[in-house]
Design a protein around this motif. Structure first.
Motif, PDB file in Angstrom:
ATOM      1  N   THR A 102      39.003 -27.935  12.312  1.00 55.11           N
ATOM      2  CA  THR A 102      38.224 -29.051  11.791  1.00 55.11           C
ATOM      3  C   THR A 102      37.281 -28.525  10.718  1.00 55.11           C
ATOM      4  N   ILE A 116      40.667 -37.879  10.507  1.00 53.33           N
ATOM      5  CA  ILE A 116      39.384 -38.078   9.835  1.00 53.33           C
ATOM      6  C   ILE A 116      38.371 -38.458  10.905  1.00 53.33           C
ATOM      7  N   ASN A 173      30.687 -35.157  10.720  1.00 53.10           N
ATOM      8  CA  ASN A 173      31.851 -35.651   9.994  1.00 53.10           C
ATOM      9  C   ASN A 173      32.779 -34.476   9.680  1.00 53.10           C
ATOM     10  N   ILE A 223      46.772 -34.922  10.517  1.00 55.34           N
ATOM     11  CA  ILE A 223      45.478 -34.933   9.854  1.00 55.34           C
ATOM     12  C   ILE A 223      44.635 -36.025  10.492  1.00 55.34           C
ATOM     13  N   SER A 266      43.893 -40.910  12.599  1.00 58.44           N
ATOM     14  CA  SER A 266      44.770 -39.755  12.397  1.00 58.44           C
ATOM     15  C   SER A 266      46.194 -40.180  12.090  1.00 58.44           C
ATOM     16  N   ILE A 304      37.242 -33.202   8.779  1.00 62.05           N
ATOM     17  CA  ILE A 304      38.677 -33.447   8.616  1.00 62.05           C
ATOM     18  C   ILE A 304      39.413 -32.439   9.498  1.00 62.05           C
ATOM     19  N   THR A 305      40.219 -32.944  10.395  1.00 59.99           N
ATOM     20  CA  THR A 305      40.968 -32.091  11.315  1.00 59.99           C
ATOM     21  C   THR A 305      42.401 -31.937  10.818  1.00 59.99           C
TER      22      THR A 305
END
Length: 434
Positions: free
Chosen positions: A383, A421, A391, A419, A81, A393-394
């Motif tokens: 997310t 991952i 899986n 962000i 992140s 992306i936050t």
């Protein structure tokens, strides 16, 4: 005066500052080891920073070592992140703006054997970044020697490298422990300059190379009720850590830095007054309803009053204007909520997204001239699922403020974004072919 002496005084003059070379930018980072980083990943950050009781199989939870067992037995997870923070620092009618990008965390977790799991990672522990100028206000003194400017500058970071194990004792009960190694370098300098050339000012610099070792222990227990609601509680305890390393001090003539007129090396390992990072205790509770709604609350407390940062040159900050930094008890109250409408929905993507919001109140680990410094903020995030498994992306945002205008202090208003991952895969699968 010592380095960083007049950061919080009525004579501060601000200018627009580019902070791209800093890992943080705040006058409050001049004390001790600097501005402490918010623990956890982007996932934790979007929920106000909670995580002590969190048992979520889809994300790495780095706040409680015991949480590493909450996983599919064949899953391998990783998290990376980044964070960005925009600050407006104000004092009366003076303002300064800063923008800082930083790596927030890097972590990996994998199963070892049955209910035994491993976690490791690296993250910032604290950051130093400030720059300010103040001017002599004694008119009778100025009339003799001319204008005098006092400049302060600091930068650097401490990082935390950690690795640990967690195990399920019985169903719903897990414990974990991890080893933590701190390392980094900070630089703080104080410059005194005269407007009249016949007077030569001084530059006083401190260069600190720091290491420390510590440990953290955690426990979590989860109880499921009627297969719809689960309640989990958790607790963590972080050991006190003694600082090791050296602090080098150099005093130069302000007009020339060809050689130091005074230099000294202070061995932190042999000080009669040892510097320490405070121990910390934390407790939390989480409620999960049908894997759709999750609410959590955390409380942490760390007593820094005996850390001795107010007694050692290069870490202590004082000024003739009466402002002094003193270590204090740090406390944190955090609340977070996560809502996922239907993570298995095959028609509407937005129903698979996990939406989060949170809030926090922090009391910092120091006082300024006897006044506690607090920060408050709210967080929002989500997310977005990517590909298969878990899986994603936050994305997160944070809005808050620290300090106040009372007692002649500074106020910081900030907007942050992050962000993360989240990588999730199934390993150790035996394939059969016919």
């Amino acid at each position: 005066m010592t380095a960083g002496a007049v950061l919080v005084s009525g004579a501060i003059a601000y200018a627009q500052q580019s902070s791209g070379t800093y890992s943080a930018y705040t006058p409050y980072s001049s004390f001790g080891v600097g501005d402490l980083s918010t623990p956890g990943t982007a996932y934790n950050g979007t929920m106000g920073g909670v995580g002590i009781a969190s048992r979520n199989t889809r994300f790495i939870n780095t706040i409680n070592p015991a949480a590493a067992t909450v996983r599919d037995s064949l899953s391998v997870m990783a998290d990376f992140s980044l964070s960005y923070k925009h600050k407006l620092i104000s004092y009366n009618n003076l303002h300064e703006i800063s923008d800082v990008f930083n790596i927030n965390s890097l972590a990996i977790s994998l199963p070892i054997y049955r209910s035994l799991s491993f976690i490791a990672g690296i993250k910032p522990y604290s950051n130093v970044g400030y720059k300010s100028v103040s001017y002599e206000k004694n008119k009778s003194f100025i009339g003799i020697v001319g204008d005098i400017a006092y400049s302060q500058y600091g930068q650097g970071s401490l990082y935390q490298l950690y690795g640990g194990l967690a195990v399920d004792i019985v169903k719903g009960l897990s414990v974990g422990a991890q080893y933590e190694f701190y390392f980094g370098h900070t630089s703080k300098s104080y410059l005194q300059t005269f407007s009249l050339s016949k007077y030569n000012g001084l530059s006083d610099e401190f260069e600190s190379k720091i290491t420390a070792s510590s440990g953290k222990f955690g426990i979590q227990y989860e109880k499921i009720f009627a297969k719809k609601v689960s309640v989990s509680i958790g607790a963590t305890y972080q050991l006190k850590a003694k600082l090791n390393g050296v602090t080098e001090r150099y005093i130069y003539p302000a007009s020339s830095q060809l050689g130091a007129i005074v230099s000294d090396t202070l061995n932190l390992n042999t000080l009669d007054t040892r510097l320490t990072l405070a121990s910390e205790i934390g407790v939390g509770i989480a409620i999960n309803y049908m894997d759709k709604v999750r609410a959590e609350f955390d409380y942490t407390r760390a007593d820094w009053s005996k850390s001795n940062f107010d007694k050692v040159d290069g870490f202590a900050v004082e000024s003739s204007s009466g402002f002094a930094y003193k270590p204090d008890v740090a406390q944190s109250f955090r609340l977070g909520v996560e809502i996922t409408p239907n993570r298995n929905d095959i028609r509407y993507y937005y129903k698979k997204i996990s939406y989060r919001f949170g809030a926090y109140y922090n009391q910092e680990y120091y006082r300024i001239n006897g006044n506690p410094i607090a920060s408050v903020g709210i967080t929002l995030g989500a997310t977005l699922p990517v590909f298969r498994w878990h899986n994603g992306i936050t994305l997160g945002v944070e809005i808050g403020e620290r300090g106040s205008f009372k007692a002649n202090l500074l106020k910081e208003r900030f907007f942050g974004a992050s962000i993360g991952i989240n990588l999730y895969d199934i390993w150790f699968v035996k394939h059969y072919y016919e």
